[in-house]
Design a protein around this motif. Sequence first.
Motif, mmCIF file in Angstrom:
data_model
loop_
_atom_site.group_PDB
_atom_site.id
_atom_site.type_symbol
_atom_site.label_atom_id
_atom_site.label_comp_id
_atom_site.label_asym_id
_atom_site.label_seq_id
_atom_site.Cartn_x
_atom_site.Cartn_y
_atom_site.Cartn_z
ATOM 1 N N GLY A 287 -33.374 -34.272 -23.004
ATOM 2 C CA GLY A 287 -33.909 -35.673 -22.398
ATOM 3 C C GLY A 287 -33.078 -36.782 -21.292
ATOM 4 O O GLY A 287 -31.748 -36.413 -21.076
ATOM 5 N N TYR A 288 -34.125 -37.947 -20.964
ATOM 6 C CA TYR A 288 -33.468 -38.485 -20.114
ATOM 7 C C TYR A 288 -32.917 -39.128 -19.227
ATOM 8 O O TYR A 288 -31.792 -39.108 -18.965
ATOM 9 C CB TYR A 288 -33.224 -40.046 -20.747
ATOM 10 N N VAL A 289 -33.240 -37.580 -18.444
ATOM 11 C CA VAL A 289 -32.230 -37.891 -17.246
ATOM 12 C C VAL A 289 -33.396 -38.339 -16.343
ATOM 13 O O VAL A 289 -34.417 -37.935 -15.706
ATOM 14 C CB VAL A 289 -32.153 -36.232 -16.248
ATOM 15 N N GLN A 290 -32.330 -39.099 -15.164
ATOM 16 C CA GLN A 290 -33.234 -39.570 -14.635
ATOM 17 C C GLN A 290 -34.026 -38.665 -13.504
ATOM 18 O O GLN A 290 -33.269 -37.922 -13.343
ATOM 19 C CB GLN A 290 -32.489 -41.021 -13.819
ATOM 20 N N PRO B 297 -30.990 -47.305 -9.550
ATOM 21 C CA PRO B 297 -31.254 -47.330 -10.558
ATOM 22 C C PRO B 297 -32.832 -47.623 -10.720
ATOM 23 O O PRO B 297 -33.473 -47.719 -10.185
ATOM 24 C CB PRO B 297 -30.575 -48.637 -10.978
ATOM 25 N N GLY B 298 -33.441 -46.538 -12.041
ATOM 26 C CA GLY B 298 -35.093 -46.509 -12.286
ATOM 27 C C GLY B 298 -35.437 -46.714 -13.914
ATOM 28 O O GLY B 298 -34.228 -47.348 -14.686
ATOM 29 N N LYS B 299 -35.818 -45.634 -13.871
ATOM 30 C CA LYS B 299 -36.301 -45.141 -14.976
ATOM 31 C C LYS B 299 -36.235 -43.704 -15.586
ATOM 32 O O LYS B 299 -35.860 -42.381 -14.746
ATOM 33 C CB LYS B 299 -37.533 -45.261 -15.321
ATOM 34 N N ALA B 300 -35.984 -43.550 -16.625
ATOM 35 C CA ALA B 300 -35.836 -41.988 -17.460
ATOM 36 C C ALA B 300 -36.684 -41.971 -18.524
ATOM 37 O O ALA B 300 -37.113 -43.371 -19.563
ATOM 38 C CB ALA B 300 -34.576 -41.380 -17.458
ATOM 39 N N TRP B 301 -37.173 -41.212 -19.316
ATOM 40 C CA TRP B 301 -37.724 -40.561 -20.120
ATOM 41 C C TRP B 301 -37.772 -39.859 -21.283
ATOM 42 O O TRP B 301 -36.649 -38.639 -20.749
ATOM 43 C CB TRP B 301 -39.480 -40.470 -19.514
ATOM 44 N N ALA B 302 -37.636 -39.833 -22.642
ATOM 45 C CA ALA B 302 -37.036 -38.617 -22.866
ATOM 46 C C ALA B 302 -38.146 -37.589 -23.314
ATOM 47 O O ALA B 302 -36.461 -36.357 -24.268
ATOM 48 C CB ALA B 302 -37.332 -39.663 -25.036
ATOM 49 N N ASP B 303 -38.778 -37.223 -22.468
ATOM 50 C CA ASP B 303 -39.527 -36.265 -22.516
ATOM 51 C C ASP B 303 -39.608 -35.749 -21.257
ATOM 52 O O ASP B 303 -39.904 -34.446 -20.656
ATOM 53 C CB ASP B 303 -40.991 -36.131 -22.924
ATOM 54 N N GLN B 304 -38.590 -36.221 -20.545
ATOM 55 C CA GLN B 304 -38.449 -35.647 -19.160
ATOM 56 C C GLN B 304 -37.206 -34.993 -18.281
ATOM 57 O O GLN B 304 -36.103 -35.496 -18.901
ATOM 58 C CB GLN B 304 -38.824 -36.560 -17.489
ATOM 59 N N SER B 305 -36.496 -33.782 -17.966
ATOM 60 C CA SER B 305 -35.501 -33.689 -17.706
ATOM 61 C C SER B 305 -34.613 -33.196 -16.003
ATOM 62 O O SER B 305 -36.217 -33.322 -15.616
ATOM 63 C CB SER B 305 -34.892 -32.278 -18.400
ATOM 64 N N GLU B 306 -33.591 -32.361 -16.357
ATOM 65 C CA GLU B 306 -34.137 -32.780 -14.141
ATOM 66 C C GLU B 306 -32.662 -31.134 -14.789
ATOM 67 O O GLU B 306 -31.459 -31.187 -15.614
ATOM 68 C CB GLU B 306 -34.064 -33.107 -13.150
ATOM 69 N N PRO C 100 -31.439 -45.391 -22.279
ATOM 70 C CA PRO C 100 -30.141 -44.117 -21.889
ATOM 71 C C PRO C 100 -30.461 -42.899 -20.945
ATOM 72 O O PRO C 100 -32.372 -43.165 -20.029
ATOM 73 C CB PRO C 100 -30.464 -43.149 -22.499
ATOM 74 N N GLU C 101 -29.454 -42.726 -19.829
ATOM 75 C CA GLU C 101 -29.987 -41.609 -18.956
ATOM 76 C C GLU C 101 -28.263 -40.631 -18.171
ATOM 77 O O GLU C 101 -27.375 -41.097 -18.780
ATOM 78 C CB GLU C 101 -29.754 -42.729 -17.311
ATOM 79 N N THR C 102 -29.109 -39.686 -18.877
ATOM 80 C CA THR C 102 -27.920 -38.244 -19.259
ATOM 81 C C THR C 102 -26.865 -37.981 -18.192
ATOM 82 O O THR C 102 -26.374 -37.128 -18.562
ATOM 83 C CB THR C 102 -28.600 -37.723 -20.455
ATOM 84 N N TRP D 43 -24.438 -44.927 -20.261
ATOM 85 C CA TRP D 43 -24.253 -45.689 -19.016
ATOM 86 C C TRP D 43 -24.961 -46.483 -18.437
ATOM 87 O O TRP D 43 -25.791 -45.279 -18.274
ATOM 88 C CB TRP D 43 -23.091 -45.138 -18.168
ATOM 89 N N ALA D 44 -25.081 -47.409 -18.432
ATOM 90 C CA ALA D 44 -26.709 -48.274 -17.476
ATOM 91 C C ALA D 44 -27.035 -47.189 -16.704
ATOM 92 O O ALA D 44 -25.964 -46.730 -15.372
ATOM 93 C CB ALA D 44 -26.162 -49.163 -17.508
ATOM 94 N N MET D 45 -28.091 -47.213 -15.525
ATOM 95 C CA MET D 45 -28.586 -46.477 -14.742
ATOM 96 C C MET D 45 -27.803 -47.858 -13.251
ATOM 97 O O MET D 45 -27.895 -47.279 -12.431
ATOM 98 C CB MET D 45 -29.830 -46.392 -14.174
ATOM 99 N N SER D 46 -27.982 -49.328 -13.587
ATOM 100 C CA SER D 46 -27.136 -50.314 -13.244
ATOM 101 C C SER D 46 -25.974 -50.109 -13.556
ATOM 102 O O SER D 46 -25.417 -51.200 -14.369
ATOM 103 C CB SER D 46 -28.117 -51.200 -12.428
ATOM 104 N N LEU D 47 -24.981 -49.812 -13.073
ATOM 105 C CA LEU D 47 -23.720 -50.067 -13.686
ATOM 106 C C LEU D 47 -23.248 -51.372 -13.994
ATOM 107 O O LEU D 47 -22.617 -51.543 -14.997
ATOM 108 C CB LEU D 47 -22.428 -49.480 -13.192
ATOM 109 N N LEU D 48 -23.484 -52.466 -13.603
ATOM 110 C CA LEU D 48 -23.195 -53.313 -14.276
ATOM 111 C C LEU D 48 -23.900 -55.002 -14.676
ATOM 112 O O LEU D 48 -24.097 -55.457 -14.490
ATOM 113 C CB LEU D 48 -22.594 -54.642 -13.014
ATOM 114 N N GLY D 49 -25.355 -53.281 -14.627
ATOM 115 C CA GLY D 49 -26.414 -54.543 -15.461
ATOM 116 C C GLY D 49 -27.133 -53.898 -16.874
ATOM 117 O O GLY D 49 -28.254 -53.513 -16.773
#
Length: 370
Positions: A330-333, A339-348, A282-284, A269-275
Amino acid sequence: MAKLKIIILLTLLIANHSKAQDIKPSEVKNVMKKVADWQIAHFKDLYSNRKKPHHPLDWTNGALYVGMVKWAAMANDDKYYNWLKGIGEAHQWKLYHRKYHADDHTVGQLYIELYRKYKDENMIRPTKKQFDFIMYHPSVSALNWKTPYHQDRWNWCDALFMSPPVWAKLYNVTGQKKYLDFMLKEYKATTDFLFDKKENLYYRDESYMGKLDHGTKIFWSRGNGWVFAGLTNIMNELNPETKEYKYFLKIYKKMAKKLLEIQTPEGHWAMSLLGQQFYPTPETSGSSFYTYGLAWGINKDILDKEAYIPAVKKGWNAMVSYVTDEGMLGYVQPIGAAPGKAWADQSEVYGTGAFLSAGSEVYKLFGGEL
């Protein structure tokens, strides 16, 4: 020609059916173990560009524990329960430091689940004492953003994951309805304030009302993920025949229908759900929460299988594709509120918690036995 059309149709139906069945419970369990083990090994890492690790009782880790305790129940290995129990013991089973703030209540969900397993009253005594105090000294702050002491109440949608399930669990294990009554009153106030009845989604807080992002209303994916997973965790504690359950179910069904409509072709699902077009990354964390909630609804015979299983399958497969060989999701904002950014090599850590929650229901949905 008519026979050919029938053959083609049957072929497509068989193909679609087989696709809906090709998630194997053993594989779900294997990837959950890999992710859980990686997270425990990296528990004290720095996340979201922080200068020091999250406190073990912080909401970030509280959300991790919500998923980790679900995994512990599946794992057939006490090391996960022992790890979780060690956290509670090290902190005398206390909630985090702010008395009213929902974020600092999150870890209470873990304590109550451990109490259910070990029947040790010490595990929930501090939570009961603090919640009794809140009930008898309720905050009278307005829900408007940035009014004095405004976060002493649930005036941001994330809070609906953090605190209300603790109240619901406490009601369930004690049988004292005062906990449910207080929670329901506050939950209704928040929903009346933040829920957009046209879109069937929650604003993160008042400051996002009326704002547009590329011409679309701003509904933060993880924020609504917090709500959707929180609804699931609340309803797990309630009798389906009660008016309280039916209140939460009504919101859940509205959100589920909307989520089905706005899932991306890739499965997240998009980080801004309607955008979607403006936020293709991706945002996981939010997507895992949606996968969790939808799978739960199918497992409970609340959602139509034919309509929703493909969405869950697509969502789960997308989440698994973002797990590294080592087990990092990966891809955890990073920590945020929009809404913002996420990266394949970053988690939370909260992303891991969401993923493990999703896995616990996907596992059951595709035939896994606990």
